[in-house]
Write a protein that holds these residues in place. Sequence first.
Motif, short mmCIF file in Angstrom:
data_model
loop_
_atom_site.label_atom_id
_atom_site.label_comp_id
_atom_site.label_asym_id
_atom_site.label_seq_id
_atom_site.Cartn_x
_atom_site.Cartn_y
_atom_site.Cartn_z
N PHE A 1 -42.44 -62.74 -56.05
CA PHE A 1 -41.64 -63.47 -55.07
C PHE A 1 -42.54 -64.29 -54.16
O PHE A 1 -42.25 -65.45 -53.87
CB PHE A 1 -40.80 -62.48 -54.26
CG PHE A 1 -39.64 -63.10 -53.53
CD1 PHE A 1 -38.34 -62.87 -53.94
CD2 PHE A 1 -39.82 -63.91 -52.41
CE1 PHE A 1 -37.26 -63.43 -53.27
CE2 PHE A 1 -38.75 -64.47 -51.73
CZ PHE A 1 -37.47 -64.23 -52.17
N MET A 2 -43.66 -63.69 -53.73
CA MET A 2 -44.57 -64.39 -52.83
C MET A 2 -45.19 -65.60 -53.53
O MET A 2 -45.41 -66.63 -52.88
CB MET A 2 -45.64 -63.43 -52.31
CG MET A 2 -45.07 -62.44 -51.32
SD MET A 2 -46.25 -61.23 -50.74
CE MET A 2 -47.30 -62.23 -49.71
N ASP A 3 -45.45 -65.49 -54.83
CA ASP A 3 -45.99 -66.63 -55.58
C ASP A 3 -44.97 -67.76 -55.69
O ASP A 3 -45.34 -68.92 -55.75
CB ASP A 3 -46.41 -66.20 -56.99
CG ASP A 3 -47.67 -65.33 -57.00
OD1 ASP A 3 -48.39 -65.30 -55.97
OD2 ASP A 3 -47.93 -64.68 -58.04
N ALA A 4 -43.69 -67.41 -55.72
CA ALA A 4 -42.64 -68.41 -55.94
C ALA A 4 -42.12 -69.04 -54.66
O ALA A 4 -41.61 -70.16 -54.69
CB ALA A 4 -41.47 -67.77 -56.70
N THR A 5 -42.22 -68.35 -53.53
CA THR A 5 -41.61 -68.87 -52.31
C THR A 5 -42.55 -69.85 -51.59
O THR A 5 -43.77 -69.75 -51.69
CB THR A 5 -41.21 -67.74 -51.34
OG1 THR A 5 -40.45 -68.30 -50.26
CG2 THR A 5 -42.41 -67.00 -50.77
N THR A 6 -41.93 -70.78 -50.88
CA THR A 6 -42.70 -71.70 -50.05
C THR A 6 -42.61 -71.33 -48.57
O THR A 6 -43.21 -71.99 -47.74
CB THR A 6 -42.17 -73.15 -50.23
OG1 THR A 6 -40.79 -73.17 -49.87
CG2 THR A 6 -42.35 -73.61 -51.66
N SER A 7 -41.89 -70.25 -48.27
CA SER A 7 -41.66 -69.86 -46.88
C SER A 7 -42.75 -68.91 -46.38
O SER A 7 -42.86 -67.78 -46.85
CB SER A 7 -40.30 -69.17 -46.75
OG SER A 7 -40.17 -68.60 -45.47
N PRO A 8 -43.53 -69.35 -45.38
CA PRO A 8 -44.52 -68.44 -44.81
C PRO A 8 -43.87 -67.25 -44.11
O PRO A 8 -44.43 -66.15 -44.10
CB PRO A 8 -45.29 -69.31 -43.81
CG PRO A 8 -44.66 -70.64 -43.79
CD PRO A 8 -43.58 -70.69 -44.81
N THR A 9 -42.67 -67.45 -43.57
CA THR A 9 -41.97 -66.34 -42.91
C THR A 9 -41.61 -65.26 -43.91
O THR A 9 -41.80 -64.06 -43.66
CB THR A 9 -40.69 -66.86 -42.20
OG1 THR A 9 -41.07 -67.86 -41.26
CG2 THR A 9 -39.95 -65.73 -41.50
#
Length: 147
Positions: free
Chosen positions: A85-93
């Motif tokens: 999920f972290m690899d796919a998301t662009t949201s730092p939050t």
Amino acid sequence: MSTLVLELRQGDLMVVNGAPIRFRNRTRIELAAKARFLFGKQIMPPDAATTPARRIYFALQTAYIGADEERGPGLAAARALIRDFMDATTSPTVREMLDRALEAAEGDDCYSALRIARRVMRHEEEVLGIPPLPAPRRDPLPNPAPG
């Protein structure tokens, strides 16, 4: 010693230390010792883990309330799902929330990890425009055979 008092309605489901308990009548219980438990809307059935964030929640739930032999694999699955999920998301939050959730789970505070994962699920629902999970059925366990 601190205790926790819970009031549950007829048909409510609670999982304590991996064992599902269905309440046949309205009751008030007191947990007088440390226990791993979830109840009501906190419990996600396997078939509801239909999105990346929901799969993370389900894996963390397994790490928290699963049987002893399920907890290690549940945490391993959560690690992998969080990494993806972290690899796919662009949201730092969202990345920061997932870091905190994993840190809590690895520190044996899966309840806090689940609270954070619910926030990630809400974010995912908003971004993807998907409806939130429906409230669970009042009686999610099959009735035992008569006799």
